[in-house]
Design a protein around this motif. Structure first.
Motif, PDB file in Angstrom:
ATOM      1  N   ARG A 116      22.480  63.258  30.574  1.00 58.07           N
ATOM      2  CA  ARG A 116      21.413  62.676  31.427  1.00 58.07           C
ATOM      3  C   ARG A 116      21.108  61.216  31.055  1.00 58.07           C
ATOM      4  O   ARG A 116      20.324  60.555  31.729  1.00 58.07           O
ATOM      5  CB  ARG A 116      20.163  63.560  31.374  1.00 58.07           C
ATOM      6  CG  ARG A 116      19.489  63.629  30.051  1.00 58.07           C
ATOM      7  CD  ARG A 116      18.703  64.937  29.871  1.00 58.07           C
ATOM      8  NE  ARG A 116      18.683  65.271  28.447  1.00 58.07           N
ATOM      9  CZ  ARG A 116      17.606  65.327  27.695  1.00 58.07           C
ATOM     10  NH1 ARG A 116      16.435  65.161  28.251  1.00 58.07           N
ATOM     11  NH2 ARG A 116      17.681  65.596  26.414  1.00 58.07           N
ATOM     12  N   VAL A 164      21.343  57.399  31.114  1.00 63.58           N
ATOM     13  CA  VAL A 164      21.721  56.565  32.269  1.00 63.58           C
ATOM     14  C   VAL A 164      22.333  55.243  31.787  1.00 63.58           C
ATOM     15  O   VAL A 164      21.655  54.476  31.095  1.00 63.58           O
ATOM     16  CB  VAL A 164      20.466  56.273  33.136  1.00 63.58           C
ATOM     17  CG1 VAL A 164      20.822  55.389  34.311  1.00 63.58           C
ATOM     18  CG2 VAL A 164      19.825  57.576  33.612  1.00 63.58           C
ATOM     19  N   GLN A 217       9.214  62.203  35.210  1.00 67.68           N
ATOM     20  CA  GLN A 217       9.527  61.338  34.064  1.00 67.68           C
ATOM     21  C   GLN A 217       9.382  62.080  32.732  1.00 67.68           C
ATOM     22  O   GLN A 217       9.582  61.497  31.674  1.00 67.68           O
ATOM     23  CB  GLN A 217       8.589  60.141  34.033  1.00 67.68           C
ATOM     24  CG  GLN A 217       8.663  59.265  35.252  1.00 67.68           C
ATOM     25  CD  GLN A 217       7.959  57.940  35.004  1.00 67.68           C
ATOM     26  OE1 GLN A 217       8.507  57.035  34.385  1.00 67.68           O
ATOM     27  NE2 GLN A 217       6.727  57.855  35.458  1.00 67.68           N
ATOM     28  N   ALA A 235      12.544  60.539  27.887  1.00 64.21           N
ATOM     29  CA  ALA A 235      12.924  59.557  28.904  1.00 64.21           C
ATOM     30  C   ALA A 235      13.231  58.203  28.269  1.00 64.21           C
ATOM     31  O   ALA A 235      14.246  57.576  28.564  1.00 64.21           O
ATOM     32  CB  ALA A 235      11.802  59.418  29.933  1.00 64.21           C
ATOM     33  N   CYS A 263      16.665  56.831  27.097  1.00 58.44           N
ATOM     34  CA  CYS A 263      17.630  57.837  27.558  1.00 58.44           C
ATOM     35  C   CYS A 263      17.773  57.721  29.073  1.00 58.44           C
ATOM     36  O   CYS A 263      18.832  57.406  29.598  1.00 58.44           O
ATOM     37  CB  CYS A 263      17.174  59.224  27.139  1.00 58.44           C
ATOM     38  SG  CYS A 263      18.260  60.529  27.718  1.00 58.44           S
ATOM     39  N   ARG A 264      16.653  57.941  29.777  1.00 60.13           N
ATOM     40  CA  ARG A 264      16.667  57.826  31.242  1.00 60.13           C
ATOM     41  C   ARG A 264      15.959  56.567  31.725  1.00 60.13           C
ATOM     42  O   ARG A 264      16.144  56.131  32.839  1.00 60.13           O
ATOM     43  CB  ARG A 264      16.016  59.069  31.863  1.00 60.13           C
ATOM     44  CG  ARG A 264      16.875  60.325  31.650  1.00 60.13           C
ATOM     45  CD  ARG A 264      16.191  61.556  32.192  1.00 60.13           C
ATOM     46  NE  ARG A 264      15.135  62.017  31.323  1.00 60.13           N
ATOM     47  CZ  ARG A 264      13.938  62.420  31.740  1.00 60.13           C
ATOM     48  NH1 ARG A 264      13.642  62.406  33.024  1.00 60.13           N
ATOM     49  NH2 ARG A 264      13.036  62.852  30.883  1.00 60.13           N
TER      50      ARG A 264
END
Ligand SMILES: [Zn+2]
Ligand SMILES: [Zn+2]
Length: 346
Positions: free
Chosen positions: A51, A53, A108, A112, A115-116
């Motif tokens: 996951r 990004v 969210q 996060a 990571c995201r």
């Protein structure tokens, strides 16, 4: 500003990016004064966090000074020194209300930052839900003392808490990396009768022996017999698995006494198998997961009171412009490295 970025699988790069801006009423912008590198960052680099990004700034362990807050933020003001929580959580959903913030249902929610969404190996970071994600650092606590509060120390605190360890128990910790040592520090507050740390690396065993002379250490090869010899009921009353390897997973149930709680904290690269026929009748309780990191206020108070001190884990310090070098050192485990501090302002 400088931001260490996940460019593509296998590749991180220090890039020049625009400073983050507030995107919601509940956001804060924090100027990062000290950050660190976590094993999870290596997991992103090596593609084992699907996951993650590409393009995001990595880093989810940091402290800093609040620069700007959205109009709905109540608990922190510009100028406050704060720890940043690895987890983003709304504070309102069913899981947050129960303290299970790792499973916050907000889009969210969860891990996060870094990571995201953009993280903290940068000069500035945007923190969503700032009232939940930031905690003020007491004046008597330094940045270095507070550095691990939001991630690895939160993990140790959570692990010790759910392990069910009672005064007098024999507790076994598998792994003396940063997570194992943070777990060890928090576990000591529960006053177990005996703590045993199992670790293959002689340098890490020596690190534990030097800092905690009352803790027993053992190699994985000798662990089953050693734990049996040093516990009253044929195995550890509580096992805390902080190593995250196939060997440590097997040792976790082998070294536990019947009816023990096995707390699995480590993050595995591959699936592990519970050989239920071999374990039949041992009646173990397994607790697994990712940290519910919502006790940062408590850990900061324990640091201020001198009951927790993770500064010995910081073995090296680098400026942000040399973060590449810092990563290579952390990954290689050369030179007795445990944790690396990164200074964006240096
Ligand atoms: Zn981490
Ligand atoms: Zn929530």
């Amino acid at each position: 500003m400088l931001a260490y970025t996940y460019v593509s699988p296998g590749k991180f790069e220090l890039l020049d990016k625009p400073r983050p801006r507030l995107q919601s009423d509940r956001d804060a912008i924090v100027r990062v004064t000290l950050a660190s590198i976590c094993t999870s960052d290596l997991h992103i680099k090596h593609g084992s966090v699907p996951r993650a990004v590409p393009g995001i700034t990595v880093g989810h362990e940091m402290v800093g000074i609040v620069e700007e807050v959205g109009p709905a933020v109540r608990r922190v003001r510009p100028g406050d020194r704060v720890t940043v929580n690895v987890e983003t959580y709304c504070g309102e959903c069913f899981f947050c209300q129960n303290g299970w913030v790792n499973n916050c249902t907000d889009p969210q929610g969860g891990w996060a930052l870094g990571c995201r969404i953009d993280g903290g190996l940068a000069e500035y970071v945007r923190v969503p839900y700032a009232d939940q994600g930031l905690d003020s650092i007491p004046d008597t606590v330094t940045d270095r003392q507070a550095l691990f509060v939001g991630d690895v120390l939160a993990t140790g605190y959570w692990a010790a808490d759910i392990s069910g360890v009672c005064p007098g128990d024999t507790a076994l910790i598998l792994g003396a990396g940063p997570t194992g040592i943070c777990t060890l520090q928090c576990l000591r507050l529960k006053q177990p009768g005996r703590i045993i740390v199992c670790e293959p690396d002689p340098a890490r065993r020596a690190f534990v022996e030097r800092l905690y002379p009352d803790v027993l250490t053992v190699t994985p090869a000798d662990a089953v017999a050693f734990v049996q010899a040093h516990s009253e009921h044929g195995g550890a009353d509580a096992v805390l698995e902080c190593a995250g390897s196939a060997d440590s997973f097997r040792l976790a149930w082998e070294t536990a006494r019947p009816n023990a709680v096995v707390t699995v904290v480590g993050l595995y690269d591959t699936a592990q198998t519970l050989p239920l026929p071999d374990m039949y009748g041992k009646n173990l309780i397994f607790k697994t997961g990712g940290v519910d990191g919502c006790h940062c206020g408590e850990t900061l108070a324990l640091i201020a009171a001198g009951k927790l001190d993770t500064t010995p884990l910081i073995t090296h310090t680098f400026p942000l412009r040399r973060v590449e070098e810092a990563f290579a050192l952390f990954e290689s485990r050369r030179d007795g490295v445990v944790k690396v501090a990164i200074e964006p302002g240096a």
